[in-house]
Design an enzyme around this catalytic site. Structure first.
Site, PDB file in Angstrom:
ATOM      1  N   ASP A  13       0.891  -1.168   0.000  1.00 13.73           N
ATOM      2  CA  ASP A  13       0.000   0.000   0.000  1.00 13.73           C
ATOM      3  C   ASP A  13       0.925   1.212   0.000  1.00 13.73           C
ATOM      4  O   ASP A  13       1.741   1.371   0.923  1.00 13.73           O
ATOM      5  CB  ASP A  13      -0.853  -0.051   1.273  1.00 13.73           C
ATOM      6  CG  ASP A  13      -1.734   1.170   1.444  1.00 13.73           C
ATOM      7  OD1 ASP A  13      -1.518   2.198   0.760  1.00 13.73           O
ATOM      8  OD2 ASP A  13      -2.635   1.103   2.294  1.00 13.73           O
ATOM      9  N   ILE A  14       0.812   2.050  -0.999  1.00 13.98           N
ATOM     10  CA  ILE A  14       1.784   3.145  -1.169  1.00 13.98           C
ATOM     11  C   ILE A  14       1.755   4.124   0.006  1.00 13.98           C
ATOM     12  O   ILE A  14       2.763   4.789   0.277  1.00 13.98           O
ATOM     13  CB  ILE A  14       1.549   3.860  -2.520  1.00 13.98           C
ATOM     14  CG1 ILE A  14       2.842   4.543  -2.982  1.00 13.98           C
ATOM     15  CG2 ILE A  14       0.384   4.841  -2.455  1.00 13.98           C
ATOM     16  CD1 ILE A  14       2.823   4.969  -4.448  1.00 13.98           C
ATOM     17  N   GLY A  35      -9.731   4.985  -5.455  1.00 14.92           N
ATOM     18  CA  GLY A  35      -8.466   4.302  -5.736  1.00 14.92           C
ATOM     19  C   GLY A  35      -7.341   4.774  -4.831  1.00 14.92           C
ATOM     20  O   GLY A  35      -7.529   5.061  -3.645  1.00 14.92           O
ATOM     21  N   VAL A  36      -6.153   4.878  -5.405  1.00 16.00           N
ATOM     22  CA  VAL A  36      -4.988   5.252  -4.613  1.00 16.00           C
ATOM     23  C   VAL A  36      -5.113   6.708  -4.125  1.00 16.00           C
ATOM     24  O   VAL A  36      -4.647   7.043  -3.030  1.00 16.00           O
ATOM     25  CB  VAL A  36      -3.683   5.007  -5.421  1.00 16.00           C
ATOM     26  CG1 VAL A  36      -3.503   5.963  -6.568  1.00 16.00           C
ATOM     27  CG2 VAL A  36      -2.469   5.031  -4.494  1.00 16.00           C
ATOM     28  N   ASP A  37      -5.764   7.534  -4.889  1.00 18.97           N
ATOM     29  CA  ASP A  37      -6.004   8.935  -4.493  1.00 18.97           C
ATOM     30  C   ASP A  37      -6.803   8.981  -3.186  1.00 18.97           C
ATOM     31  O   ASP A  37      -6.427   9.687  -2.234  1.00 18.97           O
ATOM     32  CB  ASP A  37      -6.765   9.620  -5.643  1.00 18.97           C
ATOM     33  CG  ASP A  37      -6.930  11.114  -5.460  1.00 18.97           C
ATOM     34  OD1 ASP A  37      -6.158  11.723  -4.705  1.00 18.97           O
ATOM     35  OD2 ASP A  37      -7.845  11.678  -6.095  1.00 18.97           O
ATOM     36  N   SER A 120      -3.047   5.314 -13.923  1.00 17.16           N
ATOM     37  CA  SER A 120      -4.096   5.134 -14.951  1.00 17.16           C
ATOM     38  C   SER A 120      -4.650   3.722 -15.079  1.00 17.16           C
ATOM     39  O   SER A 120      -5.583   3.505 -15.858  1.00 17.16           O
ATOM     40  CB  SER A 120      -3.625   5.591 -16.349  1.00 17.16           C
ATOM     41  OG  SER A 120      -3.645   6.997 -16.466  1.00 17.16           O
ATOM     42  N   THR A 121      -4.081   2.741 -14.348  1.00 17.73           N
ATOM     43  CA  THR A 121      -4.501   1.353 -14.589  1.00 17.73           C
ATOM     44  C   THR A 121      -5.702   0.913 -13.754  1.00 17.73           C
ATOM     45  O   THR A 121      -6.116  -0.246 -13.836  1.00 17.73           O
ATOM     46  CB  THR A 121      -3.350   0.362 -14.316  1.00 17.73           C
ATOM     47  OG1 THR A 121      -3.042   0.384 -12.915  1.00 17.73           O
ATOM     48  CG2 THR A 121      -2.116   0.696 -15.128  1.00 17.73           C
ATOM     49  N   GLY A 122      -6.247   1.811 -12.955  1.00 19.14           N
ATOM     50  CA  GLY A 122      -7.423   1.461 -12.156  1.00 19.14           C
ATOM     51  C   GLY A 122      -8.668   2.072 -12.782  1.00 19.14           C
ATOM     52  O   GLY A 122      -9.111   1.670 -13.862  1.00 19.14           O
TER      53      GLY A 122
HETATM   54  N1  AR6 Z   1      -1.397   1.697  -2.981  1.00 23.38           N
HETATM   55  C1  AR6 Z   1      -0.851   1.427  -4.173  1.00 23.38           C
HETATM   56  N2  AR6 Z   1      -1.569   1.257  -5.302  1.00 23.38           N
HETATM   57  C2  AR6 Z   1      -2.912   1.370  -5.195  1.00 23.38           C
HETATM   58  C3  AR6 Z   1      -3.578   1.656  -3.982  1.00 23.38           C
HETATM   59  C4  AR6 Z   1      -2.742   1.822  -2.835  1.00 23.38           C
HETATM   60  N3  AR6 Z   1      -3.262   2.109  -1.626  1.00 23.38           N
HETATM   61  N4  AR6 Z   1      -4.908   1.699  -4.215  1.00 23.38           N
HETATM   62  C5  AR6 Z   1      -5.097   1.454  -5.519  1.00 23.38           C
HETATM   63  N5  AR6 Z   1      -3.894   1.240  -6.120  1.00 23.38           N
HETATM   64  P1  AR6 Z   1      -6.458   4.290  -9.528  1.00 23.38           P
HETATM   65  P2  AR6 Z   1      -6.206   5.838 -12.034  1.00 23.38           P
HETATM   66  C6  AR6 Z   1      -3.594   0.936  -7.529  1.00 23.38           C
HETATM   67  O1  AR6 Z   1      -7.845   3.891  -9.862  1.00 23.38           O
HETATM   68  O2  AR6 Z   1      -6.548   4.627 -12.820  1.00 23.38           O
HETATM   69  C7  AR6 Z   1      -9.227   8.514  -8.680  1.00 23.38           C
HETATM   70  O3  AR6 Z   1     -10.611   8.683  -8.457  1.00 23.38           O
HETATM   71  C8  AR6 Z   1      -4.689   0.361  -8.377  1.00 23.38           C
HETATM   72  O4  AR6 Z   1      -4.788  -1.037  -8.170  1.00 23.38           O
HETATM   73  O5  AR6 Z   1      -6.164   4.687  -8.140  1.00 23.38           O
HETATM   74  O6  AR6 Z   1      -5.020   6.660 -12.447  1.00 23.38           O
HETATM   75  C9  AR6 Z   1      -8.538   9.818  -9.052  1.00 23.38           C
HETATM   76  O7  AR6 Z   1      -9.069  10.920  -8.339  1.00 23.38           O
HETATM   77  C10 AR6 Z   1      -4.186   0.685  -9.769  1.00 23.38           C
HETATM   78  O8  AR6 Z   1      -3.249  -0.298 -10.192  1.00 23.38           O
HETATM   79  O9  AR6 Z   1      -5.958   5.521 -10.461  1.00 23.38           O
HETATM   80  C11 AR6 Z   1      -8.820   9.893 -10.529  1.00 23.38           C
HETATM   81  O10 AR6 Z   1     -10.116  10.436 -10.757  1.00 23.38           O
HETATM   82  C12 AR6 Z   1      -3.424   1.999  -9.570  1.00 23.38           C
HETATM   83  O11 AR6 Z   1      -3.291   2.159  -8.157  1.00 23.38           O
HETATM   84  C13 AR6 Z   1      -8.786   8.467 -10.981  1.00 23.38           C
HETATM   85  O12 AR6 Z   1      -9.074   7.680  -9.817  1.00 23.38           O
HETATM   86  C14 AR6 Z   1      -4.129   3.207 -10.145  1.00 23.38           C
HETATM   87  O13 AR6 Z   1      -5.522   3.073  -9.953  1.00 23.38           O
HETATM   88  C15 AR6 Z   1      -7.423   8.059 -11.471  1.00 23.38           C
HETATM   89  O14 AR6 Z   1      -7.494   6.756 -11.998  1.00 23.38           O
END
Ligand code: AR6
Length: 173
Positions: A13-14, A35-37, A120-122
């Site tokens: 978990d980052i 997501g991670v945000d 971008s992969t989520g």
């Molecule tokens: N630690 C590390 N990686 C993570 C964590 C974590 N705690 N949680 C999720 N991931 P995403 P995006 C991975 O959806 O596709 C938000 O609403 C996840 O499995 O977080 O760039 C923003 O506000 C995936 O591999 O980001 C934007 O609106 C990666 O992080 C939008 O999502 C990215 O997934 C951005 O979408």
């Protein structure tokens, strides 16, 4: 020579990583999302959104930097990845730009270790394999030229991401 010794993939978990900077996969309005945000905002605390409100926004492919508040990392770099639209809309170049601009900000602020999620992969739907090739390729190219970054961690959320990154890193050797 490819700077493979300075790149590693870890499953984590980052929000828990103790590096100089973690990178957030943000949106262009810099408003807390999922997501991670969402995880980063939850762990950092409400002051993070207040600081981001003062910045106001960030175009796709660019990055901004904030304090890290309650996180163990020293700073947070927020970058905005492209929404996957099928691959013909400049997504690859925009995604590579996220890694470049994030590392350029790290250098500017004297930050030597940086952890990236798979931007971008989520929620944004970028296929993992293709995104990983871009992430690893862009970072390897930058590290080859930029000695001030000592370590880049690809923070993988889950086994599939970890295996994909490990394969991509191994293919650089
Ligand atoms: N630690 C590390 N990686 C993570 C964590 C974590 N705690 N949680 C999720 N991931 P995403 P995006 C991975 O959806 O596709 C938000 O609403 C996840 O499995 O977080 O760039 C923003 O506000 C995936 O591999 O980001 C934007 O609106 C990666 O992080 C939008 O999502 C990215 O997934 C951005 O979408």
């Amino acid at each position: 020579m490819v700077p493979i010794q300075r790149m590693e993939a870890v499953a984590a978990d980052i929000t828990g990583l103790k590096v100089d900077a973690i990178v957030n996969a943000a949106n262009s309005r810099l408003i807390r999302g999922g997501g991670v945000d969402g995880a980063i905002h939850r762990a950092a605390g409400p002051e993070l959104q207040e600081e981001l409100n003062g910045i106001g926004g960030c175009p796709t492919g660019q990055a901004v930097i904030t304090k890290s508040y309650r996180l163990p990392a020293k700073r947070i770099i927020h970058t905005v990845g492209p929404v996957w639209q099928g691959g013909q809309s400049g997504e690859a170049e925009e995604l590579a730009s996220c890694y470049r601009t994030s590392l350029a900000l790290a250098v500017e602020h004297g930050l030597k270790s940086v952890a990236f999620p798979a931007i971008s992969t989520g929620i944004y739907g970028y296929p993992l394999e293709a995104a990983t090739q871009i992430a690893v390729g862009a970072v390897a190219e930058i590290l080859g030229k930029e000695k001030r970054i000592e370590r880049v961690v690809f923070c993988c959320f889950g086994d599939e991401a970890l295996k994909t990154y490990q394969r991509a890193l191994a293919s650089l050797k």
